[in-house]
Design a protein around this motif. Structure first.
Motif, mmCIF file in Angstrom:
data_model
loop_
_atom_site.group_PDB
_atom_site.id
_atom_site.type_symbol
_atom_site.label_atom_id
_atom_site.label_comp_id
_atom_site.label_asym_id
_atom_site.label_seq_id
_atom_site.Cartn_x
_atom_site.Cartn_y
_atom_site.Cartn_z
ATOM 1 N N LYS A 554 -2.483 -9.653 -20.550
ATOM 2 C CA LYS A 554 -1.569 -10.708 -20.111
ATOM 3 C C LYS A 554 -1.406 -10.786 -18.604
ATOM 4 N N LEU A 555 -1.401 -9.634 -17.936
ATOM 5 C CA LEU A 555 -0.905 -9.590 -16.562
ATOM 6 C C LEU A 555 -1.947 -9.990 -15.525
ATOM 7 N N LEU A 556 -1.510 -10.790 -14.557
ATOM 8 C CA LEU A 556 -2.260 -11.055 -13.338
ATOM 9 C C LEU A 556 -1.487 -10.463 -12.161
ATOM 10 N N ASP A 562 4.622 -14.458 1.883
ATOM 11 C CA ASP A 562 5.959 -15.025 1.676
ATOM 12 C C ASP A 562 6.588 -15.512 2.982
ATOM 13 N N GLY A 563 5.768 -15.629 4.033
ATOM 14 C CA GLY A 563 6.267 -16.098 5.324
ATOM 15 C C GLY A 563 6.616 -14.972 6.271
ATOM 16 N N GLN A 564 6.986 -13.794 5.727
ATOM 17 C CA GLN A 564 7.277 -12.621 6.546
ATOM 18 C C GLN A 564 6.254 -11.518 6.315
ATOM 19 N N ARG A 565 5.798 -11.409 5.081
ATOM 20 C CA ARG A 565 4.806 -10.394 4.726
ATOM 21 C C ARG A 565 3.613 -11.075 4.064
ATOM 22 N N LYS A 566 2.445 -10.475 4.238
ATOM 23 C CA LYS A 566 1.244 -10.979 3.581
ATOM 24 C C LYS A 566 0.759 -10.015 2.500
ATOM 25 N N ASP A 567 1.659 -9.135 2.057
ATOM 26 C CA ASP A 567 1.248 -8.141 1.063
ATOM 27 C C ASP A 567 2.247 -8.033 -0.090
ATOM 28 N N ARG A 568 3.043 -9.076 -0.288
ATOM 29 C CA ARG A 568 3.983 -9.032 -1.419
ATOM 30 C C ARG A 568 3.175 -9.088 -2.717
ATOM 31 N N VAL A 569 3.465 -8.164 -3.632
ATOM 32 C CA VAL A 569 2.770 -8.095 -4.922
ATOM 33 C C VAL A 569 3.729 -8.513 -6.032
ATOM 34 N N ILE A 570 3.320 -9.478 -6.818
ATOM 35 C CA ILE A 570 4.079 -9.890 -8.002
ATOM 36 C C ILE A 570 3.123 -9.922 -9.190
ATOM 37 N N LEU A 571 3.558 -9.336 -10.295
ATOM 38 C CA LEU A 571 2.795 -9.388 -11.536
ATOM 39 C C LEU A 571 3.382 -10.468 -12.441
ATOM 40 N N SER A 572 2.510 -11.218 -13.076
ATOM 41 C CA SER A 572 2.963 -12.290 -13.961
ATOM 42 C C SER A 572 2.097 -12.329 -15.209
#
Length: 637
Positions: A554-556, A562-572
């Motif tokens: 399921k997960l990607l 996000d405008g301040q960081r270029k390494d935010r990780v979110i799983l969906s």
């Protein structure tokens, strides 16, 4: 009609100039006597004077990579498979006609040079041209900084240009077959016979994976492109070949990421009268032998980590590894309900197809252990319920005589003491059918012919499969599988691969969407005060990278700006609806001030917003994507 750039127009004019001179711009056969590698290895240590005395004549060919001309003389570097070598061209030595060809040649053109090996006054090994032959005109200019393109996917799409411009790509391309030959040398030396088995198979088996399906018109049958070579190879052991292996392509209709490609290469080996431990010895010996043959050492660096491929490797039972990592002891007898409760306490998601204690043990291993393994380690004792083709352990039948080899958090090999009891095998196939009915489309089908083969008698046998692509990645220090595949699968770009339209397209009317069968969740009746709502920080985010999470259907995993960081990780959990590569570059909406939540061992730092509905009894989902002109970090009010 294709619109040409100014450079392309100039090159086509030069092609016509060659034709007017009686020169075929696309040449003919040219017999070489040497190449850049042979010349360098044979004459690099010679002095200028020694080479002048030797007067060594060579015929070489290659692509012009650099060129500089001053009046009646010039230098150029030509490149062949072994590297580059300098060519010294003088008008008074090759004549007016050939020098005119030299003047008209562009970087990227392919030429043949007959001349003598020399050194310049600065000591650079070169070839002094005596005869200059045009062989092929390059109608497109080579990129000046191809290796430095920010869009690295362009390298994979135009691998032919990558091989010209990027020495590392060529090194990998030439090292891969050396690794495969070294594997063959080792397995041949162990007395195994290399064989070939069918790519199209009528039964899905040998592994758990989603297949590609094709249709055979003459037989009027559907076939699967094989997901494993295991079952045909074990039939050969029944037939008395005793030790066999196959290096072949497998096909799995699943996601693509840094470690996975739908079409990939493995070697599977089966040895009669061996077992799990024999397969450990075989793979240890293979890693040691191949590393020494190809690299000359077993001490390597992979992505900055020092590794030793020298046998013996560490060996640990899966249950012991879990206990060491998180303190949970699965040696104790427990019910399925107790195991589910443990999973909930450790924030592990249990799906409907995880219907045994063994499945939950494996989930614990994936969360707490897998990514922590660095040095080569055999993890053995997998639960029997997730190992349908492996023998049960005699001392504890809850676990199978199976191992996986892990290095730097990734699986490289999978091995069994092969199940040779036909009655037990039939029962396990039937349990796999139960999983299919629960929605696991990767579960094995019942292969009655294979069970029948076992009824004739399969000797005690050890078997192992090794992913060759990952092995090449390891030995060439590459992070992604696409670097070690000459032509990795890529999504089409626009209309580049579509046939030309003959008819003028007709403007279609706007598509009317039928929402009559759609159900939506009722709107909440409970109100939320404005102050509470305003604490949620919704932001526009740019998708910099997206990949499937290993071991999850399921997960990607999204890497976001996000405008301040270029390494935010979110799983969906939206892999059922999207392939990762189609989301790269999109602008989405995320809540960015949720507390991090660990999923599959990865911290997820927020939530991407999707719209969900029900249609004809199935859940539909659309990731909320907005205008790409909205900058990263723009706040939603």
């Amino acid at each position: 009609m294709e619109k040409l750039t100014q450079q392309e127009q100039v090159r086509r004019q030069k092609m016509q100039d060659l034709i007017d001179m009686g020169i075929d711009p696309f040449g003919s056969r040219y017999d070489r006597t040497s190449n850049s590698g042979i010349i360098k290895s044979s004459y690099e240590d010679k002095t200028k004077e020694e080479l002048d005395e030797l007067q060594v004549t060579v015929k070489i060919a290659g692509r012009i990579m650099t060129k500089r001309r001053q009046g009646k003389a010039g230098f150029m570097n030509i490149q062949d498979r072994e590297g580059q070598i300098q060519i010294y061209v003088r008008k008074d030595e090759i004549g007016d006609d050939q020098y005119e060809i030299f003047k008209k040649n562009d970087i990227g053109d392919i030429v043949g040079i007959e001349g003598t090996v020399m050194k310049t006054d600065h000591g650079q090994l070169s070839v002094r041209a005596k005869n200059y032959t045009h062989l092929s005109k390059s109608l497109r200019p080579l990129p000046e900084k191809f290796h430095g393109l920010t869009d690295v996917e362009e390298r994979f799409r135009r691998r032919y240009v990558d091989l010209i411009m990027n020495p590392e790509a060529k090194h990998i391309a030439l090292t891969r077959p050396k690794i495969i030959r070294a594997i063959q040398h080792y397995l041949d030396g162990q007395g195994l016979v290399e064989v070939e088995t069918p790519v199209m198979q009528p039964i899905l088996g040998g592994a758990s994976a989603r297949p590609f399906v094709t249709h055979h018109n003459t037989l009027n049958m559907d076939f699967y492109l094989r997901i494993a070579t295991e079952l045909p190879l074990k039939r050969l052991i029944v037939g008395g070949l005793e030790g066999v292996y196959e290096i072949g392509r497998l096909f799995r209709n699943e996601g693509m990421d840094a470690m996975h490609n739908p079409e990939f290469t493995t070697v599977e080996a089966y040895v009669a009268y061996s077992d799990l431990h024999g397969m450990m010895d075989l793979i240890e010996g293979l890693f040691d032998s191949v590393a020494n043959e190809v690299l000359g050492t077993t001490d390597i660096t992979y992505q900055g980590t020092q590794l030793s491929l020298k046998a013996p490797f560490k060996r640990i039972h899966m249950v012991d590894a879990i206990k060491e990592a998180c303190g949970v002891d699965f040696w104790q007898d427990m019910s399925y309900e107790e195991a589910v409760k443990l999973a909930e306490e450790h924030d592990i998601e249990v799906e409907k197809i995880h219907n045994t204690v063994g499945h939950i043990i494996n989930l614990f291993f994936e969360k707490y252990v897998e990514e922590t393994i660095v040095q080569p380690t055999f993890v053995y004792g997998h639960p029997t319920s997730i190992s349908p083709l492996a023998k049960k352990n005699k001392k504890d039948p809850r676990f199978a005589d199976r191992y996986e080899l892990f290095i730097c958090g990734h699986e490289y090999a999978n091995a069994f003491s092969e199940l040779n009891d036909p009655i037990d095998q039939r029962e396990r196939f039937e349990k796999q059918l139960e999983l299919r009915e629960l929605g696991d489309d990767e579960a094995n089908e019942v292969d009655t012919d294979y069970v029948e083969a076992l009824e004739y008698g399969l000797p005690p046998t050890g078997g192992v499969g090794l992913g060759i692509d990952r092995f090449v990645m390891l030995l060439t220090d590459q992070r992604t599988i696409r670097e070690v595949l000459l032509f990795p699968h890529m999504k089409n770009l626009g209309d580049s691969n579509k046939k030309a339209q003959v008819k003028k397209p007709v403007e279609s009317a706007p598509v009317k969407v039928d929402f009559s069968n759609v159900k939506i969740e009722p709107i909440f009746t409970d109100m939320v005060d404005f102050e509470t709502f305003s604490k949620s920080d919704f932001r526009a985010v740019k998708v910099l990278a997206c990949e499937a999470v290993e071991k999850s259907k399921k997960l990607l995993k999204f890497t976001l700006d996000d405008g301040q960081r270029k390494d935010r990780v979110i799983l969906s959990g939206i892999h059922e609806y999207y392939e990762p590569e189609e989301l790269v570059g999109k602008t989405a909406i995320a809540i960015v001030n949720l507390p991090p939540r660990k999923m599959m061992g990865i911290n997820s730092e927020g939530m991407l917003i999707s719209a969900v509905h029900e249609e004809n009894g199935h859940e539909g989902l659309n990731l909320l994507m907005v205008d790409d002109n909205i900058p990263a970090g723009a706040k939603l009010y």
